[in-house]
Design an enzyme around this catalytic site. Sequence first.
Site, short mmCIF file in Angstrom:
data_model
loop_
_atom_site.label_atom_id
_atom_site.label_comp_id
_atom_site.label_asym_id
_atom_site.label_seq_id
_atom_site.Cartn_x
_atom_site.Cartn_y
_atom_site.Cartn_z
CE LYS A 40 -4.39 -1.81 1.50
NZ LYS A 40 -5.50 -1.77 2.47
NE ARG A 63 -8.00 -8.66 0.68
CZ ARG A 63 -7.77 -7.80 -0.34
NH1 ARG A 63 -6.87 -6.82 -0.19
NH2 ARG A 63 -8.44 -7.91 -1.47
#
Length: 296
Positions: A239, A273
Site C-alpha cells: 500500500k 491479506r
Amino acid sequence: MLQAAKDTCFSPRQTLRCPGGRVLDLRRPQVMGILNLTPDSFYAASRVGAVADQSDLLRRAEAMLTAGAAVLDLGGYSSRPGAEHISEAEEKQRLLPAVEAVRRAFPEAFLSVDTFRSGVAAAAVAAGADILNDISGGELDADMFATAGRLQVPYVLMHMRGTPQTMSTLTDYPDGLLLDLTRYFRDKLAALRAVGVADVVLDPGFGFAKTAAQNHELLGRLRELHLFGLPMLAGLSRKSMLYKPLGLTPEAGLPGTVAVNTMALLNGVSLLRVHDVSEAVQTIQLVTNTFSPSSS
C-alpha cells in the site's frame, strides 16, 4: 466507553466455522492471498487475466495454495482510492465464474469474496464461497448484515468511511482514530450479533479513509482493538503508506510489506491479506518461531 465495547464483544474465538462443517483455525496466524478480478487494481501484477480464460486464475490460485495460503480472497470491484464504480451485474460477471472455477479445482480451499453488495455476496456463497469480506462494514448495502446472518458464513468487518471514490476526503477524526474505530466496531458488532452472525474478523482498514500518518499510528496501536476478543486481519500489502514516503511504486513495495506485516503479527494480527504469499508465510514462521512460548 471501554466497558460498553466489552459488553458488545462476541465470545473469544480464534476459529471460523465455514460451510460444509469446515473450520478455519486462526490460533496460529494465516495468510489470505489476493486474487483481483479487476482491470484497475492499484498493483498491476495482482490483476488476474480475463474471466473467459480461467487458466491464469487457476495457475495463480494453485501457486498461492501451494505456497501456504489458507484463504484465497477473490474480488471483482476495485476498492483503490478513486476506483471506477461498476454495476452489480458487472461485478457478478467478473466474480462468480471465478469462484465456481476455483471451488471446482480446489474443493478444500477456503474462499473469501471481497464485496460490499449483499446480492453479490449471496450469489458468491451459492457458487462456493466461504467467507464474506466487506470493505464497507455494511454501510454501502443495508441488507449485507442480514444476508451474512442468513447465510451463516464468517464475516470480515472492515472500518471505512464513504466509498472508494470519496474516502480520501474523510480522514478527520476529532476524537482520535482509535476511539472512532472502537465505537465503530462496538456498534457494528452489536448489529451483527442481532442478526445471528457468529464468526467475525475485524479489519481496521489500512488505507481506507486514513492518512499515511493515521495508518502508521494504527499499526502501532493494533493491540488496543483486542478488547473485542476477535481475530484481526491486516491488509497492508504494497500500500501507498509503504512506498510513497520512499519515492517508490507498488512494484517496489515488497520489503516494506514484510516489515509492516512483522509489526502487525507482533501486535496480534491473525490473518495477513497479501499479494505475495510465500513471503508472508515465511514472515509468520519466523515471527511465531521466535516469539512462541516454546522458543523461550
